[in-house]
Design a protein around this motif. Sequence first.
Motif, short mmCIF file in Angstrom:
data_model
loop_
_atom_site.label_atom_id
_atom_site.label_comp_id
_atom_site.label_asym_id
_atom_site.label_seq_id
_atom_site.Cartn_x
_atom_site.Cartn_y
_atom_site.Cartn_z
N LEU A 39 0.59 -1.22 -0.02
CA LEU A 39 0.11 -0.15 0.01
C LEU A 39 0.79 1.26 0.04
N ILE A 40 2.02 1.29 0.72
CA ILE A 40 2.83 2.53 1.11
C ILE A 40 3.86 2.67 0.04
N GLU A 41 4.37 1.66 -0.44
CA GLU A 41 5.46 1.58 -1.36
C GLU A 41 5.27 2.66 -2.65
N PRO A 42 4.14 2.44 -3.35
CA PRO A 42 4.20 3.38 -4.40
C PRO A 42 4.28 4.92 -3.99
N VAL A 43 4.09 5.59 -2.99
CA VAL A 43 4.46 6.77 -2.63
C VAL A 43 5.79 6.94 -1.82
N TYR A 44 6.29 5.93 -1.43
CA TYR A 44 7.43 6.15 -0.68
C TYR A 44 8.76 6.66 -1.34
N PRO A 45 9.61 7.49 -0.88
CA PRO A 45 10.72 7.87 -1.55
C PRO A 45 11.46 6.88 -2.15
N LYS A 46 11.98 6.91 -3.33
CA LYS A 46 12.85 6.14 -4.05
C LYS A 46 14.37 6.43 -3.69
N GLY A 48 18.19 7.29 -4.79
CA GLY A 48 18.41 8.06 -6.03
C GLY A 48 18.19 9.75 -5.95
N ASN A 49 17.05 10.09 -5.31
CA ASN A 49 16.62 11.48 -5.04
C ASN A 49 17.13 11.93 -3.75
N GLY A 50 18.39 12.22 -3.72
CA GLY A 50 18.86 12.87 -2.39
C GLY A 50 19.29 11.51 -1.48
N ARG A 51 19.34 11.82 -0.28
CA ARG A 51 19.66 10.93 0.66
C ARG A 51 18.89 9.64 0.46
N PRO A 52 19.57 8.63 0.44
CA PRO A 52 19.14 7.21 0.30
C PRO A 52 17.94 7.05 1.49
N PRO A 53 16.61 6.72 1.24
CA PRO A 53 15.74 6.41 2.52
C PRO A 53 15.93 5.17 3.32
N TYR A 54 15.49 5.38 4.34
CA TYR A 54 15.50 4.08 5.28
C TYR A 54 14.56 3.08 4.81
N PRO A 55 14.99 1.75 4.95
CA PRO A 55 13.89 0.63 4.46
C PRO A 55 12.53 1.00 5.06
N LEU A 56 11.58 0.61 3.86
CA LEU A 56 10.26 1.22 4.29
C LEU A 56 9.38 0.25 5.47
N LYS A 57 10.01 -0.99 5.39
CA LYS A 57 9.63 -1.80 6.64
C LYS A 57 10.13 -1.46 8.10
N LEU A 105 8.87 12.15 11.70
CA LEU A 105 8.02 13.19 11.42
C LEU A 105 7.43 13.10 9.76
N ASN A 106 8.33 12.88 9.16
CA ASN A 106 8.06 12.92 7.49
C ASN A 106 7.52 11.64 7.14
N PHE A 107 7.54 10.76 7.95
CA PHE A 107 6.97 9.35 7.25
C PHE A 107 5.64 9.30 7.75
N ARG A 108 5.37 10.04 8.84
CA ARG A 108 3.94 10.16 9.39
C ARG A 108 3.19 11.13 8.46
N ARG A 109 3.75 12.05 7.93
CA ARG A 109 3.17 12.96 7.20
C ARG A 109 2.97 12.62 5.73
N LEU A 110 3.90 11.69 5.52
CA LEU A 110 3.41 10.93 4.02
C LEU A 110 2.07 10.21 4.02
#
Length: 328
Positions: A39-46, A48-57, A105-110
Amino acid sequence: MSQMSFGDSEYASKRKRTRRETFLAEMEQIIPWTILLNLIEPVYPKAGNGRPPYPLKAMLKVHLMQNWFGLSDPAMEEALYEIASMRQFAGFSLTKPIPDETTILNFRRLLETFELAPEILARVNGYLSRKGLLLKRGTIVDATIISAPSSTKNAEGERDPEMHQTKKGEQWYFGMKAHIGVDVDSGLVHTVTTTAANEADVTEAEYLLHGKEQVVYADAGYSGADKSAARKGLEWKIARKRGSVKAMPEGREKLVIEQAEKQKASIRAMGEHPFRVVKRQFGYVMVRFKGLAKNTAQVVTLFALSNLWMARKRLLAMTGKLRPQVAC
């Protein structure tokens, strides 16, 4: 596998298992991770766009722990450093970077921006339905008040304009209301809405029905709910007002009505269980944010988690990993 820090290694070697560890181990097993991650993966940052995101899980686990343990963003960051069981549940180690409060905070706002909380509830309930745990043959409707800070000692010098006060019994409350539709067979929540605290319960009744129920149970605050055209065709079992029953003359008729009211009350009591889990088990007794939208997202998420918590013994039994009941 990442290298363990000395603290994590020392923690892993200890023998006693705490209640928090047992709780997290159970949640690890029963939460439908793949369903929620998809559900969340399609909108989670990928990457390559700035700092690598933490794993979604990992970030989803952090978000859920915030809700389970009632932690603010800064408190959640500190907990990941200080509490080994929470750090390991999320898959972090002290030897590598841990999300700071802004990342949390950013994850919650996402999730708030894309309004994913209702879909989280829907997907959790779909999962429980497929397990045969949510039948939807009848609904209990109920509401509870969630307090909000009434102080005006803040930057705006005013109380939250989206919260209101209301009187219940002889006491005044300021905050919001959480309205729920509960499955009669399982006691699990299938629908959640929120309003300011002064909104009458009956006005939300039709929004708490999924449309397939045959019977609806409600307390006296929902008197008149069966009169709406949209709600006809259902069997409504609304509690009589206590005063009207007490005023009846003693006799067989009063006895029959009292017995019927007692039976209805015993069924309605099941609708109180999700409130108990959210308020007592998860400690959610006061809103954390300003405005209804953000608080609604948290409330809906909490009821999705309460469903999993209440169904955990049956879900664990299905996996053959049933453990004694514990509290977090």
